[in-house]
Design an enzyme around this catalytic site. Structure first.
Site, PDB file in Angstrom:
ATOM      1  N   TYR A  96      -2.194  -0.232  11.350  1.00 50.60           N
ATOM      2  CA  TYR A  96      -2.261  -0.785   9.843  1.00 50.60           C
ATOM      3  C   TYR A  96      -1.062  -0.558   8.954  1.00 50.60           C
ATOM      4  O   TYR A  96      -0.298  -1.809   8.212  1.00 50.60           O
ATOM      5  CB  TYR A  96      -3.370  -0.591   9.154  1.00 50.60           C
ATOM      6  CG  TYR A  96      -3.408  -0.957   7.607  1.00 50.60           C
ATOM      7  CD1 TYR A  96      -3.676  -2.174   7.319  1.00 50.60           C
ATOM      8  CD2 TYR A  96      -3.346   0.081   6.703  1.00 50.60           C
ATOM      9  CE1 TYR A  96      -3.605  -2.415   5.934  1.00 50.60           C
ATOM     10  CE2 TYR A  96      -3.357  -0.094   5.319  1.00 50.60           C
ATOM     11  CZ  TYR A  96      -3.508  -1.429   5.086  1.00 50.60           C
ATOM     12  OH  TYR A  96      -3.490  -1.917   3.767  1.00 50.60           O
ATOM     13  N   LYS A 133       1.782  -3.415   7.422  1.00 49.70           N
ATOM     14  CA  LYS A 133       2.284  -3.764   5.866  1.00 49.70           C
ATOM     15  C   LYS A 133       3.613  -3.466   5.576  1.00 49.70           C
ATOM     16  O   LYS A 133       4.220  -4.038   4.869  1.00 49.70           O
ATOM     17  CB  LYS A 133       1.477  -2.819   5.067  1.00 49.70           C
ATOM     18  CG  LYS A 133       0.004  -3.250   5.155  1.00 49.70           C
ATOM     19  CD  LYS A 133      -0.636  -4.311   4.757  1.00 49.70           C
ATOM     20  CE  LYS A 133      -0.605  -4.537   3.325  1.00 49.70           C
ATOM     21  NZ  LYS A 133      -0.987  -5.985   2.717  1.00 49.70           N
ATOM     22  N   THR A 150       0.581  -1.062  -0.190  1.00 52.14           N
ATOM     23  CA  THR A 150      -0.033   0.007  -0.079  1.00 52.14           C
ATOM     24  C   THR A 150       0.809   1.314  -0.068  1.00 52.14           C
ATOM     25  O   THR A 150       1.929   1.207   0.450  1.00 52.14           O
ATOM     26  CB  THR A 150      -0.748   0.160   1.301  1.00 52.14           C
ATOM     27  OG1 THR A 150      -1.453   1.325   1.474  1.00 52.14           O
ATOM     28  CG2 THR A 150      -0.289  -0.322   2.629  1.00 52.14           C
ATOM     29  N   ASP A 151       0.385   2.233  -0.559  1.00 50.10           N
ATOM     30  CA  ASP A 151       0.880   3.652  -0.496  1.00 50.10           C
ATOM     31  C   ASP A 151       1.135   4.042   1.112  1.00 50.10           C
ATOM     32  O   ASP A 151       1.962   4.994   1.059  1.00 50.10           O
ATOM     33  CB  ASP A 151       0.205   4.636  -1.508  1.00 50.10           C
ATOM     34  CG  ASP A 151      -0.983   5.038  -1.068  1.00 50.10           C
ATOM     35  OD1 ASP A 151      -1.746   4.437  -0.205  1.00 50.10           O
ATOM     36  OD2 ASP A 151      -1.554   6.065  -1.809  1.00 50.10           O
ATOM     37  N   GLU A 152       0.256   3.599   1.913  1.00 44.79           N
ATOM     38  CA  GLU A 152       0.230   4.188   3.298  1.00 44.79           C
ATOM     39  C   GLU A 152       1.627   3.790   4.002  1.00 44.79           C
ATOM     40  O   GLU A 152       1.957   4.362   4.961  1.00 44.79           O
ATOM     41  CB  GLU A 152      -0.795   3.412   4.198  1.00 44.79           C
ATOM     42  CG  GLU A 152      -2.009   3.559   3.361  1.00 44.79           C
ATOM     43  CD  GLU A 152      -3.335   4.022   4.669  1.00 44.79           C
ATOM     44  OE1 GLU A 152      -3.054   3.608   5.616  1.00 44.79           O
ATOM     45  OE2 GLU A 152      -4.346   4.338   4.121  1.00 44.79           O
TER      46      GLU A 152
HETATM   47  P1  NAD Z   1     -10.419  -6.794   2.244  1.00 43.06           P
HETATM   48  O1  NAD Z   1     -10.311  -6.382   4.083  1.00 43.06           O
HETATM   49  O2  NAD Z   1     -11.810  -6.511   1.493  1.00 43.06           O
HETATM   50  O3  NAD Z   1     -10.188  -8.281   2.142  1.00 43.06           O
HETATM   51  C1  NAD Z   1      -9.358  -9.058   2.928  1.00 43.06           C
HETATM   52  C2  NAD Z   1      -9.408 -10.572   2.581  1.00 43.06           C
HETATM   53  O4  NAD Z   1      -8.451 -11.104   2.928  1.00 43.06           O
HETATM   54  C3  NAD Z   1     -10.904 -11.058   3.115  1.00 43.06           C
HETATM   55  O5  NAD Z   1     -11.289 -11.931   2.123  1.00 43.06           O
HETATM   56  C4  NAD Z   1     -10.294 -11.762   4.346  1.00 43.06           C
HETATM   57  O6  NAD Z   1     -11.292 -12.839   4.598  1.00 43.06           O
HETATM   58  C5  NAD Z   1      -8.959 -12.276   3.962  1.00 43.06           C
HETATM   59  N1  NAD Z   1      -8.218 -12.584   5.126  1.00 43.06           N
HETATM   60  C6  NAD Z   1      -8.067 -11.767   6.244  1.00 43.06           C
HETATM   61  N2  NAD Z   1      -7.236 -12.431   7.080  1.00 43.06           N
HETATM   62  C7  NAD Z   1      -6.894 -13.334   6.509  1.00 43.06           C
HETATM   63  C8  NAD Z   1      -5.959 -14.633   6.982  1.00 43.06           C
HETATM   64  N3  NAD Z   1      -5.333 -14.606   8.118  1.00 43.06           N
HETATM   65  N4  NAD Z   1      -6.101 -15.821   6.244  1.00 43.06           N
HETATM   66  C9  NAD Z   1      -6.536 -15.868   4.852  1.00 43.06           C
HETATM   67  N5  NAD Z   1      -7.408 -14.771   4.518  1.00 43.06           N
HETATM   68  C10 NAD Z   1      -7.631 -13.974   5.364  1.00 43.06           C
HETATM   69  O7  NAD Z   1      -9.027  -6.024   1.791  1.00 43.06           O
HETATM   70  P2  NAD Z   1      -8.731  -5.213   0.543  1.00 43.06           P
HETATM   71  O8  NAD Z   1      -9.301  -3.773   0.392  1.00 43.06           O
HETATM   72  O9  NAD Z   1      -9.351  -6.171  -0.690  1.00 43.06           O
HETATM   73  O10 NAD Z   1      -7.277  -5.336   0.364  1.00 43.06           O
HETATM   74  C11 NAD Z   1      -6.613  -6.458  -0.181  1.00 43.06           C
HETATM   75  C12 NAD Z   1      -5.057  -6.065   0.013  1.00 43.06           C
HETATM   76  O11 NAD Z   1      -4.824  -4.923  -0.761  1.00 43.06           O
HETATM   77  C13 NAD Z   1      -4.683  -5.948   1.382  1.00 43.06           C
HETATM   78  O12 NAD Z   1      -3.505  -6.616   1.524  1.00 43.06           O
HETATM   79  C14 NAD Z   1      -4.324  -4.438   1.441  1.00 43.06           C
HETATM   80  O13 NAD Z   1      -3.542  -4.126   2.433  1.00 43.06           O
HETATM   81  C15 NAD Z   1      -4.196  -3.956   0.108  1.00 43.06           C
HETATM   82  N6  NAD Z   1      -4.330  -2.624  -0.221  1.00 43.06           N
HETATM   83  C16 NAD Z   1      -5.608  -2.318  -0.140  1.00 43.06           C
HETATM   84  C17 NAD Z   1      -6.036  -0.870  -0.724  1.00 43.06           C
HETATM   85  C18 NAD Z   1      -7.465  -0.538  -0.596  1.00 43.06           C
HETATM   86  O14 NAD Z   1      -7.605   0.758  -0.855  1.00 43.06           O
HETATM   87  N7  NAD Z   1      -8.549  -1.391  -0.159  1.00 43.06           N
HETATM   88  C19 NAD Z   1      -5.064  -0.278  -1.318  1.00 43.06           C
HETATM   89  C20 NAD Z   1      -3.950  -0.576  -1.191  1.00 43.06           C
HETATM   90  C21 NAD Z   1      -3.575  -2.022  -1.007  1.00 43.06           C
HETATM   91  O1  DAU Z   2      -4.194   4.062   0.506  1.00 42.61           O
HETATM   92  C1  DAU Z   2      -4.265   2.852   0.343  1.00 42.61           C
HETATM   93  C2  DAU Z   2      -4.921   2.377   1.605  1.00 42.61           C
HETATM   94  O2  DAU Z   2      -6.330   2.850   1.300  1.00 42.61           O
HETATM   95  C3  DAU Z   2      -5.157   0.819   2.003  1.00 42.61           C
HETATM   96  O3  DAU Z   2      -3.604   0.447   2.137  1.00 42.61           O
HETATM   97  C4  DAU Z   2      -6.298   0.644   3.096  1.00 42.61           C
HETATM   98  O4  DAU Z   2      -6.344  -0.855   3.148  1.00 42.61           O
HETATM   99  C5  DAU Z   2      -7.552   1.138   2.692  1.00 42.61           C
HETATM  100  O5  DAU Z   2      -8.180   1.042   3.871  1.00 42.61           O
HETATM  101  C6  DAU Z   2      -7.297   2.526   2.443  1.00 42.61           C
HETATM  102  O6  DAU Z   2      -6.722   3.284   3.707  1.00 42.61           O
HETATM  103  P1  DAU Z   2      -7.524   4.783   4.051  1.00 42.61           P
HETATM  104  O7  DAU Z   2      -7.369   5.181   5.398  1.00 42.61           O
HETATM  105  O8  DAU Z   2      -7.047   5.843   2.895  1.00 42.61           O
HETATM  106  O9  DAU Z   2      -8.819   4.533   3.484  1.00 42.61           O
HETATM  107  P2  DAU Z   2     -10.278   5.129   4.409  1.00 42.61           P
HETATM  108  O10 DAU Z   2     -11.282   4.781   3.185  1.00 42.61           O
HETATM  109  O11 DAU Z   2     -10.262   4.505   5.678  1.00 42.61           O
HETATM  110  O12 DAU Z   2     -10.117   6.690   4.530  1.00 42.61           O
HETATM  111  C7  DAU Z   2      -9.800   7.667   3.397  1.00 42.61           C
HETATM  112  C8  DAU Z   2     -10.004   8.921   3.638  1.00 42.61           C
HETATM  113  O13 DAU Z   2     -11.152   9.267   4.218  1.00 42.61           O
HETATM  114  C9  DAU Z   2      -9.057   9.380   4.896  1.00 42.61           C
HETATM  115  O14 DAU Z   2      -8.477  10.662   4.629  1.00 42.61           O
HETATM  116  C10 DAU Z   2      -9.962   9.312   5.984  1.00 42.61           C
HETATM  117  C11 DAU Z   2     -11.206   9.795   5.679  1.00 42.61           C
HETATM  118  N1  DAU Z   2     -12.439   9.162   6.147  1.00 42.61           N
HETATM  119  C12 DAU Z   2     -12.672   7.679   6.238  1.00 42.61           C
HETATM  120  C13 DAU Z   2     -13.719   7.273   6.907  1.00 42.61           C
HETATM  121  C14 DAU Z   2     -13.742   5.656   6.795  1.00 42.61           C
HETATM  122  C15 DAU Z   2     -13.627   9.916   6.803  1.00 42.61           C
HETATM  123  O15 DAU Z   2     -13.478  11.261   6.347  1.00 42.61           O
HETATM  124  N2  DAU Z   2     -14.623   9.521   7.067  1.00 42.61           N
HETATM  125  C16 DAU Z   2     -14.814   7.945   7.103  1.00 42.61           C
HETATM  126  O16 DAU Z   2     -15.800   7.489   7.788  1.00 42.61           O
END
Ligand code: NAD
Ligand code: DAU
Length: 345
Positions: free
Chosen positions: A153, A157, A129-131
């Site tokens: 989190y 990562k 992730t970019d985080e």
């Molecule tokens: P998500 O929370 O929707 O899905 C996570 C999945 O992993 C679920 O299906 C869950 O059941 C499974 N899981 C959790 N713990 C597990 C374990 N111990 N063993 C096996 N399976 C397990 O997450 P997402 O948003 O689809 O993110 C997927 C990946 O991408 C993550 O690694 C996250 O860090 C990364 N990522 C997410 C974002 C975003 O914006 N959502 C951006 C960049 C990177």
């Molecule tokens: O950037 C990649 C990441 O993006 C992934 O690695 C994470 O898995 C994914 O959850 C996401 O993290 P963020 O913290 O960026 O996403 P989130 O949707 O939680 O928040 C996005 C922005 O919105 C952040 O500035 C916080 C704000 N926010 C979020 C929520 C949930 C609000 O203002 N209100 C809210 O209720």
């Protein structure tokens, strides 16, 4: 010389939001590909997310934990490569309780790396992730920049990435890392800003905007993100890290306004709430490294938002099943001090 095609992938976390989009896209795009999904099915994962796939001969599903070495061994022994999506993924939940994040995101990645090493897989791709860069006040993060994660989190990562790097250096595992930006689209659990705000708007509930809503994210449509992961998996240089972003810097207030516009709901649903502790106010990625591999994002923020709002409108039962008692318990804990009308009775 280009690599012979990968024929069988182990996709961990393939029943979650981005993992399931990867499975759907790759099975449709590569007719000779087989995928085994290993997923624990936490609150965020569901077989419903894979139900669109009708060609069951090319998809196998194993319910299991990436921290369980025996389960990983069974799932990993016949594959060419692992693509690791499995993680606890929500920043706010990591601020409430981080133990599961350390366990899955760090220890689980170690178990998968051991399998990749033992079975001499041809690729190990870690979806990061970019985080991991932390808050970026100005400019853009390049892959060689320091990792300065600031939430539990993102720290887990970054820890996983350190292990990936170590297995590359120590054991020559052919690793790849993608650092994707904030991803949105169909099938996203309704806890992240876009899926939460859309579903709250459809329920006529307030959209809780943290702080003054000026924090920006580089929003990336999910199909673009999984396309980038496939591009890196098939054409990336082992040992390398690739940023994946769309370059769309959008504030929390703009997300809320766009959701309300596309849902046809009033601005009065915007509600400013207590800020997220340690809130990273900006992420921004330099994506020059991935460009020569032939990837670029195709879906603009407004087009992606339109597609996403349409999907949630049509899949009412899917998201309502996820906003039940456990969800509201988490919601009350995370969004303390909300007025009574902000939560369905
Ligand atoms: P998500 O929370 O929707 O899905 C996570 C999945 O992993 C679920 O299906 C869950 O059941 C499974 N899981 C959790 N713990 C597990 C374990 N111990 N063993 C096996 N399976 C397990 O997450 P997402 O948003 O689809 O993110 C997927 C990946 O991408 C993550 O690694 C996250 O860090 C990364 N990522 C997410 C974002 C975003 O914006 N959502 C951006 C960049 C990177
Ligand atoms: O950037 C990649 C990441 O993006 C992934 O690695 C994470 O898995 C994914 O959850 C996401 O993290 P963020 O913290 O960026 O996403 P989130 O949707 O939680 O928040 C996005 C922005 O919105 C952040 O500035 C916080 C704000 N926010 C979020 C929520 C949930 C609000 O203002 N209100 C809210 O209720």
């Amino acid at each position: 010389m280009s690599m012979a095609p990968l024929r069988h992938l182990l996709v961990t976390g393939g029943a979650g939001f981005i993992g399931s989009a990867f499975v759907r896209q790759r099975l449709a795009a590569e007719p000779d590909l087989r995928i085994t999904v290993l997923d624990k099915l936490t609150y965020a994962g569901s077989l419903e997310n894979l139900a669109e796939i009708t060609d069951s001969r090319r998809l196998a599903f194993i319910q299991g934990d990436i921290c369980d070495r025996a389960a990983v061994d069974r799932a990993a022994k016949d594959v060419d490569a692992i693509v690791n999506f499995a993680a606890e993924s929500h920043v706010d939940r990591s601020l409430l309780e981080a133990g599961e994040f350390v366990q899955t995101d760090v220890y689980g990645t170690h178990v998968l790396l051991e399998a990749a090493r033992r079975y001499q897989h041809r690729r190990f791709l870690q979806v990061s992730t970019d985080e991991v860069y932390g808050h970026v006040a100005s400019g853009r993060s390049a892959e060689a920049d320091r990792l300065e994660p600031r939430s539990p989190y993102s720290a887990t990562k970054a820890g996983a990435e350190m292990l990936v790097h170590a297995y590359r250096q120590s054991f020559a595992v052919p690793t790849l890392v993608t650092r994707g930006s904030n991803t949105y689209g169909p099938y996203q659990f309704p806890e992240k800003i876009i899926s939460l705000f859309i579903t709250n708007a459809l329920q006529d509930l307030p959209l809780p905007i943290y702080g003054d809503g000026s924090a920006v994210r580089d929003y990336l449509y999910v199909d673009d993100h999984v396309d980038a992961i496939a591009t890196v998996l098939n054409n990336g240089e082992p040992g390398s890290v690739y940023n994946v972003g769309a370059g769309a810097e959008v504030s929390g207030v703009t997300v809320a306004d766009t959701v309300l516009e596309f849902c046809g709901k009033p601005a009065s649903l915007k509600q400013f709430v207590k800020d997220r502790p340690g809130h990273d106010y900006r992420y921004a990625l330099d994506v020059e490294r991935i460009r020569p591999l032939g990837w670029e994002s195709r879906v603009s923020f407004r087009d992606g938002m339109r597609l996403t709002v349409d999907w949630y409108k049509k899949h009412d039962a899917w998201w309502r099943r996820r906003k039940e008692a456990d969800f509201w318990k988490y919601y009350r804990r995370n969004y303390q001090g909300l007025p009574s009308g902000a939560i369905p009775q």
